[in-house]
Design an enzyme around this catalytic site. Sequence first.
Site, PDB file in Angstrom:
ATOM      1  N   ASP A  39      24.128 -33.604 -40.556  1.00  0.00           N
ATOM      2  CA  ASP A  39      25.491 -33.064 -40.551  1.00  0.00           C
ATOM      3  C   ASP A  39      26.101 -33.196 -39.150  1.00  0.00           C
ATOM      4  OD1 ASP A  39      27.681 -31.057 -41.164  1.00  0.00           O
ATOM      5  OD2 ASP A  39      26.510 -30.905 -42.987  1.00  0.00           O
ATOM      6  N   HIS A  81      30.675 -27.263 -39.062  1.00  0.00           N
ATOM      7  CA  HIS A  81      30.258 -27.553 -40.442  1.00  0.00           C
ATOM      8  C   HIS A  81      28.738 -27.449 -40.623  1.00  0.00           C
ATOM      9  CE1 HIS A  81      29.645 -30.232 -44.017  1.00  0.00           C
ATOM     10  NE2 HIS A  81      30.794 -29.712 -44.403  1.00  0.00           N
ATOM     11  N   ILE A 110      22.177  -7.768 -39.284  1.00  0.00           N
ATOM     12  CA  ILE A 110      23.471  -8.301 -38.835  1.00  0.00           C
ATOM     13  C   ILE A 110      23.906  -9.445 -39.741  1.00  0.00           C
ATOM     14  CG2 ILE A 110      23.243  -7.675 -36.405  1.00  0.00           C
ATOM     15  CD1 ILE A 110      22.517 -10.625 -35.867  1.00  0.00           C
ATOM     16  N   ASN A 145      34.987 -33.952 -52.739  1.00  0.00           N
ATOM     17  CA  ASN A 145      36.092 -32.996 -52.853  1.00  0.00           C
ATOM     18  C   ASN A 145      37.389 -33.648 -53.313  1.00  0.00           C
ATOM     19  OD1 ASN A 145      34.356 -30.996 -51.777  1.00  0.00           O
ATOM     20  ND2 ASN A 145      34.873 -31.631 -49.689  1.00  0.00           N
ATOM     21  N   ASP A 184      23.404 -15.259 -35.725  1.00  0.00           N
ATOM     22  CA  ASP A 184      22.700 -14.884 -36.951  1.00  0.00           C
ATOM     23  C   ASP A 184      21.673 -15.929 -37.387  1.00  0.00           C
ATOM     24  OD1 ASP A 184      22.105 -13.115 -38.927  1.00  0.00           O
ATOM     25  OD2 ASP A 184      23.885 -13.460 -40.146  1.00  0.00           O
ATOM     26  N   ASN A 226      18.089  -8.875 -41.137  1.00  0.00           N
ATOM     27  CA  ASN A 226      17.991  -8.593 -39.703  1.00  0.00           C
ATOM     28  C   ASN A 226      19.048  -7.583 -39.268  1.00  0.00           C
ATOM     29  OD1 ASN A 226      20.118 -10.341 -40.147  1.00  0.00           O
ATOM     30  ND2 ASN A 226      19.864 -11.475 -38.233  1.00  0.00           N
ATOM     31  N   VAL A 241      25.022 -12.141 -42.255  1.00  0.00           N
ATOM     32  CA  VAL A 241      24.882 -12.566 -43.642  1.00  0.00           C
ATOM     33  C   VAL A 241      23.452 -13.021 -43.932  1.00  0.00           C
ATOM     34  CG1 VAL A 241      27.296 -13.225 -44.015  1.00  0.00           C
ATOM     35  CG2 VAL A 241      25.745 -14.817 -42.886  1.00  0.00           C
ATOM     36  N   SER A 270      30.417 -29.425 -49.904  1.00  0.00           N
ATOM     37  CA  SER A 270      29.515 -29.301 -48.745  1.00  0.00           C
ATOM     38  C   SER A 270      28.815 -27.958 -48.734  1.00  0.00           C
ATOM     39  CB  SER A 270      30.314 -29.392 -47.438  1.00  0.00           C
ATOM     40  OG  SER A 270      30.672 -30.690 -47.149  1.00  0.00           O
TER      41      SER A 270
END
Lengths: 71, 569
Positions: free
Chosen positions: B152, B185, B201, B276, B160, B199, B203, B349
């Site tokens: 990528d 990205h 925090i 897309n 995080d 953790n 997400v 993606s």
Amino acid sequence: MTYRGTLSRADFGPGAWILEQSDGGKVQLVGDVPTHLEGCRVTVTGQALEGGMGFAMVGGEMVQVSAIQKA
Amino acid sequence: MGVKFSNLAGITALVGLVVALGPSAVERTEAPVPLVAVPDAGGTLVVDLVDGSSEADLEEIEALLGVNLDWTHPLSVDEALAQGTVFDLDDAVALLADHRLVEVVEPEMQMGAFAWPNDPLYDKQWNLRAMGAPDGWTATRKGEGIVVAVIDTGVSQIEDLKGTNVLKGASFVPGNPSSADDQGHGTHVAGTIAQTTHNGIGVAGVAPEATILPVKVLSKYGFGSSAWIAAGIDYADDEGADVINLSLGGSYSAVIHNAIKKARKNGTIVVAAAGNSGKKGVGYPGALKETIGVSATGPDGSLAFYSSWGPGVDIAAPGGDRNVKDGGILQNTVDGKGGSHYVEYQGTSMAAPHVAGAAAVLLSHGVPADAVERVLLDSAHGDGWNEKIGHGHLNLAAALGASVQKFGGIRFVLGTLFVLLVTQLASNRSSFRFGAAAIAGVVAGGAFVFSWLPFVDTGVFALLSRGLLEWPSVLLGPAWMHFPLWLSAGIPLLAALALGGFRSGRMVALGVSGGVGAHLLHGAATGTLEPWLLSGVLGTSWLSVNAAVCLLLALSIAGSEKIQEEGGR
């Protein structure tokens, strides 16, 4: 090569610059694009990038931008 | 039989304690905090049916919703409390609000600090719930030891991602030697796969124990040449990546195709976005047969407005819809100012990494690489293949369940061999040997042929097609399969005590010992069994020791039978 169309920001991932042409075709622009031209009719001078890929994936060719002017 | 069971009372007390606490006891270790609603379109629905409601009543509600519901807990059956995942919580609540069989219906409430994971923004990750990630996380490995290459814009180990294993990686973009993300990205994609989870925090990610291999092939403008991308795929393959995620696309490239074919030949799973365009026509490399092509869905479960579709789509996963409030895919990524931010993206993606993460979880459970794609597609929720969502919606919980079943044949053979070996050592008669071996096979792997027959996977066939240790999963719910005393030599010991006094009974007891022992051993080796309260090495040790007890018990029964055979001459 010269391309004409309306400059827009495709909302995929962090976003990508797209030139929407009058025939419905799309050109993905690679390079620095002046953000204030978003939504404007522009003329783009650049070189088609053969065989490349990107994350926008909207279809159409990808063009390395050398200059953008308001049409 | 010389088997003693002097600590039966103690074990009974422990059984009572664990039953009283139930599966939730594993998770509820922290102080309570106020309830927080899950504010999204799709998610878990809790339905409190009229007390005393039957299975038939539950099935009526299931038919109305078009989804499966399970009793929340074995102890909740009397109260008729059930739950299940729906695509639109508001619609489901409206549908059931005035139903004659329903007392109360509402979206599941998360007990903040109680729940796993405790990441504060997890509530906004409807995508993880939609793909069954939470069920997949229950007492299972979460990508441990599996390397996922993110090919990528690079990956930066932002706030995080600090607790995630991120390798050094490499860049194939000329003039930029760093694999760090200068765009946003790639880090977002990596987060969906393996964000540091639980953790406290930010997400969560699908496979938080997986290792990320950053491979930068896209410039800061999001473009990569076919040569850079092919070189990146080759590199990931050389570095031993188990899974490759390609959230990129364009027109066909033979050099990229060749690199993917080589990676596939080496057993690497390659996942790619469908594109897309919002039209029919899947882009490359998603359209290649060597890749798992992923279309994108929004929070309502339907194909996202932008997703490409058509031949080449193998499966659908959440890609988000930013036209809907909180409808994007939320992750932490670089902000372009030297820091990081939590931001919603949309696109195929974003869909592909859900599949890559699910593949990593399956691999960490010992599912063979060449079986992972089949398991993912077969377990996807849908009605056969269609050009919008391929084989259906990705579902990690179902994939894990299917993978356990896929092992039925292997366990059947293991159980059979286990007993044949033991009875060979004891020089038992042939009829006893083969009878006990057949029973062991069925106990370990189930009469797995049933799963190949066109019966529905319900009722008695659901039980018969599974090994004995999987029965609680069918009868009481998936979590009960991890009950430690069930995953032990307890049942073989009881069988030996009850049946050891006569020949056919010994045959059954030996079959049960051999079958359970083989399943425990297989579970320890593959990670498909993980007892509650006993994670990691502790769980593996528990399974191994109990498998050894089963072996000793089997030897004891076979020896006892031999003595009886000689005495009867």
